[in-house]
Design a protein around this motif. Structure first.
Motif: not given
Ligand code: FES
Length: 689
Positions: A28, A40, A42, A44, A46-51, A94, A96
């Motif tokens: 990322l 992104s 969250c 980084g 690792a909770t939103c899963g957007r990356c 992910l 991040c």
């Molecule tokens: Fe949110 Fe990676 S930035 S999971």
């Protein structure tokens, strides 16, 4: 970036951006440094899963990269946890959490394929790079400390600056009384929806949620005089969640735009009533797309609108009277931004809106949207972009120069003013062919797959009935009547053919073509001399406008033609050209692009750079006012003929056998004979002969 020439080389697709990064750099971070857009929320954690990204395996000789999953760190505890909770496909990582260990080709999955849907046909898919004006940012705010008496809101701002780099943030006033409650609800973890459009404008917190708020939506809306079309889009993935349309309730105040301006002039509360009606319709449509997409309307944070100048004014609550008369002064021609709350659009309380700039008093933000979508200013070749409605908006140009105008085509192309005309709906004839020998027609009806000469057509068509002719078929039937010799190049029905075919019928002092007798309870469908005149007037207005722009550009031909709007999607380019609606062009270069204005709105919604792009280009476009051009009259008269009195159509003639010139006697034509020619027309004829 402090990388050495021996550091791993990372190539991001589809952007093609590449760079070297030290071993151990999160993917990322590498993307960010190269300006590759990866979402992104969250920050980084690792909770939103957007990356999410995917590693492409293989030897990419062209790029001199051997990429492998061994060149990225194995899934760690954070990714495993995310997989357990939310699910992560095996091929996905992910970015991040995943670290660069060697050379990589990284695919950033594009969920941004946009299906620009119009009423009956999907336009081309396109990928829109994302850079939305709304960003969702999760932070964990420091708890209050008696020894550091900084307010809750101030510590929130400090954390948004520390984690996300937002400086000098403003906070929407309606949020201030709620901040303390929201911060405490999820143990000081909050997600801020931050709006920033222009580079120089201050970023604003427009919404605040306890915990991780992992979704944000926007709407892209095209407000037309007859229909309103809307896309509901995830601002985080770019996915179009739902698309829908509704009719514009302002029709009850007047069918066409000018009658709506008159309504405002005649009625003291007219403007308010029309503004209220269109805003209510937009709110209703938001409800519809949200229901379809399973989205809460309060999760909509941004809205982009395009519309013609009169709808633009009425929607924004501006009196459109000035647009009803020369010099057609717009109250505001530049892009308009504001709070949706101020225009009574019921979405999130802090949502913003953006209205594309208008090109001129008759060429609106919708034409700007179509221009952004099709990009004549990005072309080397000369592109003609036409949006056919009750008012045709025309843009012609290439990367050197773009000119634009509008032409008053009237509602004939939409089926109004045509004796058997109707809107495209089940039961409407949509395709027509006429046998030049027998003059017998065959046709297809919306809702039935078979042609009328195929077995089973009559039974099948009972489902919908056969009720009239829609716009695309009106173009075809007039063109086919011309190709089969039923009408002359002047558009006059040849009454002498009545001796050959029972379909040529006398209609008072003129002639008509009988398309269908009609079963019990169904109308008799004919094409009258008046219908043909209405189409000639409409097509001549459009062509004369196009021709005027071609003269301004000093070109004899155009290289490509793009038909925008629902109507354009159903016209067969060949017939449009036979009719002389558009200039001669390679048929393969004539394309329908669906609701291009809506696609332009979508582009401006998903990427604020597109807003700057169209603002810049609109300022460069030269506006031509057709009504003020003395030459327009002559071009219009020439364009009344099929395909045109003076312009040759050599490329069309290569593909379609155009009939020899036919001049009717007064007896053959009845009262359909062309009226006494004006001085200009006689002069034009003399010049040609
Ligand atoms: Fe949110 Fe990676 S930035 S999971």
């Amino acid at each position: 970036m402090n990388a050495s020439p021996t550091d791993p080389l990372v190539l991001f697709m589809p952007s093609g951006k590449r760079g070297r990064f030290p071993v151990g750099t999160p993917v990322l971070d590498a993307a960010r440094q190269l300006g590759v857009y990866i979402e992104s929320v969250c920050g980084g954690r690792a909770t939103c899963g957007r990356c999410q990204i995917e590693v492409q395996e293989g030897n990419f000789a062209k790029h001199k990269i051997v990429s492998s999953n061994d060149h990225i760190s194995p899934r760690g505890a954070k990714e495993e946890r995310y997989d357990r909770v939310r699910g992560l496909p095996e091929s996905r990582r992910l970015s991040c959490s995943a670290l660069i260990l060697g050379d990589l080709v990284v695919d950033v999955p594009q969920d941004t394929v946009v299906n620009a849907q119009v009423v009956r046909k999907a336009a081309s898919d396109r990928v829109i790079e994302r850079n939305a004006a709304i960003q969702m940012c999760y932070v964990e705010v420091d708890e209050p400390d008696m020894h550091k008496p900084l307010g809750d809101l101030d510590r929130l701002k400090a954390m948004l600056e520390k984690d996300w780099g937002w400086k000098d943030l403003r906070v929407a006033p309606h949020l201030i009384p709620q901040v303390q409650k929201i911060l405490r609800k999820e143990n000081w973890g909050v997600t801020a929806a931050i709006h920033k459009d222009m580079e120089f404008s201050r970023a604003t917190v427009v919404a605040l949620y306890p915990g991780l708020k992992n979704e944000a939506y926007g709407i892209a809306c095209d407000i037309g005089s007859t229909t309103i079309a809307m896309h509901l889009v995830s601002l985080l993935s770019g996915r179009v969640v739902a698309s829908s349309g509704t009719s514009n309730p302002q029709i009850r105040f007047g069918e066409d735009l000018m009658s709506r301006v008159s309504y405002v002039m005649m009625n003291p509360d007219g403007r308010e009533a029309m503004t209220k009606a269109v805003r209510e319709a937009v709110n209703g449509l938001i409800g519809k797309v949200c229901e379809e997409g399973g989205v809460d309307r309060h999760d909509i944070f941004d809205a982009v609108f395009v519309c013609n100048p009169i709808m633009h004014h009425l929607f924004l609550g501006i009196d459109p009277t000035e647009l009803g008369q020369a010099p057609f002064a717009l109250a505001v021609s530049g892009a308009v931004q504001g709070w949706t709350n101020d225009i009574e659009i019921d979405v999130n309380r802090g949502a913003r809106f953006y209205m594309l700039p208008c090109i001129a008093g008759h060429v609106g933000a919708d034409a700007a949207g179509a221009t952004l979508s099709e990009g004549p200013y990005r072309q080397d070749s000369m592109m003609l972009l036409v949006d056919v409605g009750t008012n045709a908006e025309i843009v012609l140009g290439n990367r050197h120069r773009v000119v634009a105008a509008s032409s008053p085509t009237g509602p004939a192309f939409e089926g109004a003013e045509i004796s058997s005309g109707q809107r495209a709906a089940p039961g409407a004839i949509e395709r027509i062919r006429i046998d030049p020998e027998t003059l017998e027609p065959k046709y297809r009806v919306i809702g039935t797959d078979k042609w009328s000469d195929e077995e089973g057509f009559e039974e099948e068509s009972w489902k919908t009935g056969i009720t009239g002719i829609c716009g695309s078929a009106i173009i075809e039937v007039v063109a086919e009547m011309y190709l089969s010799g039923i009408i002359s190049e002047d558009g006059v029905i040849d009454g002498s053919l009545a001796a050959r075919s029972p379909r040529i019928i006398q209609n008072g002092r003129t002639w008509s073509y009988l398309l269908r007798e009609g079963r019990e309870g169904e109308p008799r469908i004919t094409v009258t001399q008046n219908d043909i005149r209405a189409i000639q007037l409409a097509k001549a207005a459009l062509y004369a406008g196009v021709k005027l722009l071609m003269e301004k550009q000093s070109v004899e031909t155009v290289d490509t033609i793009r038909f925008a709007g629902a109507f354009g999607s159903f016209i067969d380019p060949k017939y449009a050209m036979v009719l002389g609606l558009i200039p001669d062009c390679e048929l393969a270069e004539v394309k329908a692009v669906g609701n291009a204005a809506g696609t332009g709105a979508l582009m401006a919604l998903l990427n604020r750079n597109h807003r700057r792009e169209i603002e810049r280009e609109v300022a460069r476009i030269e506006k031509i006012e057709t009504a003020l051009e003395p030459h327009f009259q002559q071009l219009f008269i020439d364009a009344m003929a099929l395909p045109n009195k003076v312009d040759p159509f050599p490329r069309l003639a290569e593909q379609v056998k155009l009939p020899p010139r036919k001049v009717l006697t007064d007896a053959e034509a009845g009262d359909g004979a062309p009226r006494r020619r004006s001085r200009e027309e006689r002069a034009a004829r003399r010049a040609r002969e």
